[in-house]
Design a protein around this motif. Structure first.
Motif, mmCIF file in Angstrom:
data_model
loop_
_atom_site.group_PDB
_atom_site.id
_atom_site.type_symbol
_atom_site.label_atom_id
_atom_site.label_comp_id
_atom_site.label_asym_id
_atom_site.label_seq_id
_atom_site.Cartn_x
_atom_site.Cartn_y
_atom_site.Cartn_z
ATOM 1 N N GLN A 31 0.814 -1.206 0.000
ATOM 2 C CA GLN A 31 0.000 0.000 0.000
ATOM 3 C C GLN A 31 0.855 1.268 0.000
ATOM 4 N N SER A 32 0.464 2.242 -0.827
ATOM 5 C CA SER A 32 1.180 3.524 -0.845
ATOM 6 C C SER A 32 0.873 4.257 0.458
ATOM 7 N N PRO A 46 0.166 7.492 2.680
ATOM 8 C CA PRO A 46 -0.427 8.803 2.384
ATOM 9 C C PRO A 46 0.606 9.924 2.204
ATOM 10 N N ASP A 50 3.584 9.626 1.070
ATOM 11 C CA ASP A 50 4.225 9.451 -0.252
ATOM 12 C C ASP A 50 3.290 9.903 -1.369
ATOM 13 N N VAL A 51 1.982 9.692 -1.164
ATOM 14 C CA VAL A 51 1.010 10.105 -2.181
ATOM 15 C C VAL A 51 0.978 11.640 -2.257
ATOM 16 N N SER A 52 1.039 12.292 -1.117
ATOM 17 C CA SER A 52 1.076 13.771 -1.116
ATOM 18 C C SER A 52 2.310 14.256 -1.865
ATOM 19 N N SER A 102 3.863 12.684 -4.141
ATOM 20 C CA SER A 102 3.651 12.402 -5.573
ATOM 21 C C SER A 102 2.934 13.560 -6.241
ATOM 22 N N SER A 103 1.889 14.029 -5.605
ATOM 23 C CA SER A 103 1.084 15.118 -6.168
ATOM 24 C C SER A 103 1.959 16.348 -6.384
ATOM 25 N N ARG A 163 5.236 16.496 -6.709
ATOM 26 C CA ARG A 163 6.258 16.253 -7.737
ATOM 27 C C ARG A 163 5.650 16.309 -9.143
ATOM 28 N N LEU A 164 4.451 15.727 -9.274
ATOM 29 C CA LEU A 164 3.824 15.698 -10.604
ATOM 30 C C LEU A 164 3.442 17.111 -11.033
ATOM 31 N N LYS A 165 2.937 17.885 -10.097
ATOM 32 C CA LYS A 165 2.574 19.278 -10.426
ATOM 33 C C LYS A 165 3.831 20.071 -10.792
ATOM 34 N N TYR A 213 6.550 18.935 -12.104
ATOM 35 C CA TYR A 213 6.950 18.517 -13.459
ATOM 36 C C TYR A 213 6.089 19.227 -14.510
ATOM 37 N N LEU A 214 4.780 19.250 -14.288
ATOM 38 C CA LEU A 214 3.874 19.844 -15.279
ATOM 39 C C LEU A 214 4.108 21.347 -15.424
ATOM 40 N N GLN A 215 4.392 22.017 -14.299
ATOM 41 C CA GLN A 215 4.676 23.466 -14.378
ATOM 42 C C GLN A 215 5.931 23.702 -15.205
ATOM 43 N N ALA A 267 5.269 23.040 -18.838
ATOM 44 C CA ALA A 267 4.456 24.115 -19.432
ATOM 45 C C ALA A 267 5.344 25.330 -19.702
#
Lengths: 143, 143
Positions: free
Chosen positions: A118-119, A121, A123-125, A127-128, A130-132, A134-136, A139
């Protein structure tokens, strides 16, 4: 976590001709109880096999009876961990190895899914974020 | 289950020189939102990649960005299923194959653990009954 204290452990003095001490059967009885606790109360639990005197014959009986189910997973953290669903859904055999391949821990866990799969919580935060990030960055590059 | 309707899908007419349609980036934005929903509301979700027009370049971008995490699992049911945690804990890439090895479904799931790895409560109840039946039989034989 461990249910050791609840298992009537027999000291391995004279294993029967089967090479079994009886501790494997005691573990199987304990697993049946733990499955009921999971169903009735949603409580998971685990048995640390290295905390119980088990003969090769005991291990053989456990492997034979529990056998293998559909799910097989590996986790590559500090040394690999192998997770095998047994033939009894809800009963998982989890073996942790060090980088040399020595068994560091051998646990039978009863639960809907092993904790280690199980991930977390936090680590999930992360992740969010890091992904944002990357997207910024992507862009900014594309504009 | 699927979040298709929430992704601003671009019809693949003229992929940029990168061979990308932009749909992969749209998916990544959606995954970032889904991660937040998982953290804030505990809600998991999934994106069916076969429901979105993706170019090979899109797939390549998704694989490159999401990459691989620590957990890798296979489920041997009717045809194997491969579950890969990505480099973003909470984001899982799940591919279902038929017995010939053709991809039957390709899904990115956001959750603490993919549903397919979890034992179903009915199966767990059945496990308890089967294990008790085995133990009763074994006890009868040994007495």
């Amino acid at each position: 976590m461990s249910k050791l204290d609840e298992i009537g452990i027999k000291i391995v003095s004279e294993p029967q001709e089967t090479g079994q001490s009886g501790n494997a059967v005691a573990i199987l009885y304990e697993l049946a109880e733990m499955l009921d606790e999971l169903i009735e109360k949603g409580e998971s639990g685990a048995i640390d096999l290295q905390g119980i005197p088990l003969t090769p014959g005991d291990y053989e009986l456990l492997r034979e009876v529990l056998a293998e189910g559909e799910v097989h997973a590996t986790i590559d953290a500090i040394g690999p961990t192998e997770v095998r669903e047994t033939m009894f859904p809800g009963v998982w055999w989890i073996t942790h190895y060090n980088v040399e391949g020595d068994i560091m821990a051998d646990v039978i866990e009863v639960g809907f899914v092993p904790e280690i799969l199980q991930s977390h919580p936090d680590d999930v935060s992360e992740s969010s974020e890091r992904l944002k990030a990357y997207l910024q960055e992507a862009a900014a590059i594309n504009n």
